[in-house]
Design a protein around this motif. Structure first.
Motif, short mmCIF file in Angstrom:
data_model
loop_
_atom_site.label_atom_id
_atom_site.label_comp_id
_atom_site.label_asym_id
_atom_site.label_seq_id
_atom_site.Cartn_x
_atom_site.Cartn_y
_atom_site.Cartn_z
N LYS A 353 0.84 -1.05 0.06
CA LYS A 353 -0.05 -0.07 -0.07
C LYS A 353 0.89 1.39 0.02
CE LYS A 353 -4.42 -0.85 0.39
NZ LYS A 353 -5.56 0.09 -0.20
N LEU A 377 0.97 -1.49 -7.33
CA LEU A 377 -0.53 -1.82 -7.60
C LEU A 377 -1.11 -0.34 -8.62
CD1 LEU A 377 -1.19 -2.20 -3.66
CD2 LEU A 377 -1.78 -3.93 -5.54
N GLU A 411 -6.76 -6.52 -3.71
CA GLU A 411 -7.11 -5.20 -2.96
C GLU A 411 -8.68 -4.79 -3.19
OE1 GLU A 411 -5.09 -0.78 -3.33
OE2 GLU A 411 -5.34 -2.06 -5.11
N TRP A 420 -1.32 -3.16 4.00
CA TRP A 420 -1.42 -4.56 3.41
C TRP A 420 -0.05 -4.62 2.70
CZ3 TRP A 420 -3.45 -5.04 -1.94
CH2 TRP A 420 -3.47 -6.19 -2.51
N HIS A 422 1.18 -7.81 -0.14
CA HIS A 422 0.79 -8.71 -0.89
C HIS A 422 2.02 -9.53 -1.61
CE1 HIS A 422 -0.56 -11.80 -3.77
NE2 HIS A 422 -0.38 -10.76 -5.05
#
Length: 458
Positions: A353, A377, A411, A420, A422
């Motif tokens: 994030k 992301l 997400e 978060w 991943h």
């Protein structure tokens, strides 16, 4: 254990561990016969090399070992299965390898998966001084080796139930709470996506949960993809693609390994471990391409491909984790082939994030020789996983940015403000290196542990 934490080195052979520079400095000071012997056998302290030097009586007198550097986590890993069986210790003449690194690298070098096949040989033993450093090194090695064992175990003996048993065992060891939701109870308790993926197998799908720690400490949720075997479902994999799919629970194995370290080292956190455990099988009741699957969060997933099942089962687990308002969610998953195409098997893909967190983790990984690499992301790609009949589709429009598409999919199931990480990992060594035989592997455990210790104390 092949590492002995004790003060006495009686009847043990000294190991002089050196990098190339240290060897060049020491060599002129060695007795002439030793210099001649090392020159004869061609020893120059290359990493993972060694030379056996006889004593005056013709028996083994000392071992010269080449290492990359003193802090390398696999510094001594080439030795336990190569040196003659017996007991050894680190000589003060060599580099000052910490007791933690020595214990870790030696135990990893001694690792053999021997459940179905006898050990190739008995590893040599290393004597190290007792203390917390050696104990920490052994704790790290134990978690890594246990993670490898879980991944290496064939699916016949590591299904959803056996994975739950593994979690139950560490829960008992550490006084943690354990529970699982099995089979049709998943529907009653609103975990429909996990049920949909796993319902075709004769081995019931389940959500495995472990909780540990004090209520006053910050909550961390670890989520591991536990697809114990992946046929691809009705979008059946090829024979080659299915061959190693016992390892598709590698994310779960790594999450279990990290959880065990957090509890062993008593980090001041409250831990929630969640494993959605399924077998993606083929049967008359298997979920189908084109189906629309309801999720715990209420979002409707259109199934573009049944072989993109990992993100489907993780959707329910991530939504459930977020309900407890953790300070940090970390999910680990063998999620996409696209991440392997981009980064290969040795570099797990990291999605975060916050950019500063990602940079910190990349730097930590490089420092600890337990690497991972930041990927974005990238919000504009969200349109690629939009569905015309559901809220979201589990495959992108094409093969481009597959790992990013999968991360963006996940997400959706977390609140916007939720911190978060991943990690899309391989959990496998396809080429043998010192201390890293071909087979299941723990990836990012040491890096994530170091990050959690820095962030939360410990």
């Amino acid at each position: 254990m092949t590492v002995l934490l004790q003060s006495s080195v009686a009847r043990a052979t000294p190991i002089i561990a050196l990098d190339r520079q240290a060897f060049q400095a020491l060599a002129p000071q060695l007795p002439k016969p030793t210099q001649n012997w090392l020159a004869t056998v061609g020893f120059v302290a290359a990493p993972d090399s060694f030379a056996l030097v006889p004593g005056a009586d013709g028996k083994l007198g000392q071992v010269f070992a080449g290492v990359a550097h003193a802090a390398h986590p696999f510094a001594l890993a080439a030795l336990p299965l190569a040196l003659p069986a017996g007991r050894y210790y680190l000589s003060d003449e060599g580099l000052a390898i910490s007791t933690e690194q020595a214990a870790l690298s030696w135990e990893l070098g001694a690792y053999q998966f021997d459940v179905y096949k006898r050990e190739s040989r008995t590893p040599a033993e290393l004597v190290l001084p007792p203390g917390v450093d050696g104990e920490r090194g052994l704790a790290l090695a134990t978690a890594i080796c246990a993670t490898r064992d879980l991944v290496n175990t064939p699916a016949e003996h590591m299904g959803p139930e056996e994975l739950a048993t593994a979690v139950q065992l560490i829960a008992k060891q550490h006084g943690a709470k354990f529970k699982q939701i099995v089979g049709d109870a998943l529907l009653k308790q609103n975990f429909p996506a996990i049920h949909a993926v796993g319902r075709a197998s004769h081995r019931a799908p389940r959500l495995i949960e472990l909780n540990w720690g004090r209520a006053k400490d910050p909550l961390i949720s670890l989520v591991g993809k536990g697809v114990c075997f992946d046929t691809g479902g009705l979008d059946l994999k090829s024979a080659e693609g299915m061959r190693q799919m016992k390892k598709d629970m590698g994310g779960a194995a790594n999450a279990i390994g990290l959880a065990s370290l957090i509890m062993t080292l008593k980090l001041p956190v409250r831990l929630q471990l969640l494993i959605p455990a399924v077998e993606n099988a083929v049967a008359g009741n298997a979920y189908r391409p084109g189906d629309v699957i309801k999720t715990r969060k209420g979002l409707q997933i259109e199934i573009g491909n049944t072989d993109a099942e990992g993100r489907v089962v993780l959707s329910d687990a991530l939504a459930y984790a977020a309900e407890h308002k953790p300070e940090l969610v970390i999910d680990l998953a063998t999620l996409t082939g696209a991440a392997r195409v981009a980064l290969g098997g040795q570099l797990p893909a990291l999605f975060a994030k916050h950019m500063d967190t990602a940079r910190e983790l990349v730097d930590l990984g490089l420092k600890l020789d337990d690497p991972l690499w930041h990927m974005p992301l990238w919000a504009p790609y969200q349109e690629g996983i939009a569905s015309s009949i559901g809220d979201i589709v589990n495959t992108g429009r094409n093969a481009l940015a597959g790992a990013i598409n999968a991360a963006l999919f996940l997400e959706y199931f977390l609140p916007l403000q939720q911190d978060w990480l991943h990690i899309d990992l391989f959990a496998w060594n396809d080429v043998a290196r010192a201390g890293r035989p071909v087979g299941g592997e723990a990836q990012t455990l040491r890096t994530l542990l170091a990050y959690l210790e820095e962030r939360f104390g410990g």
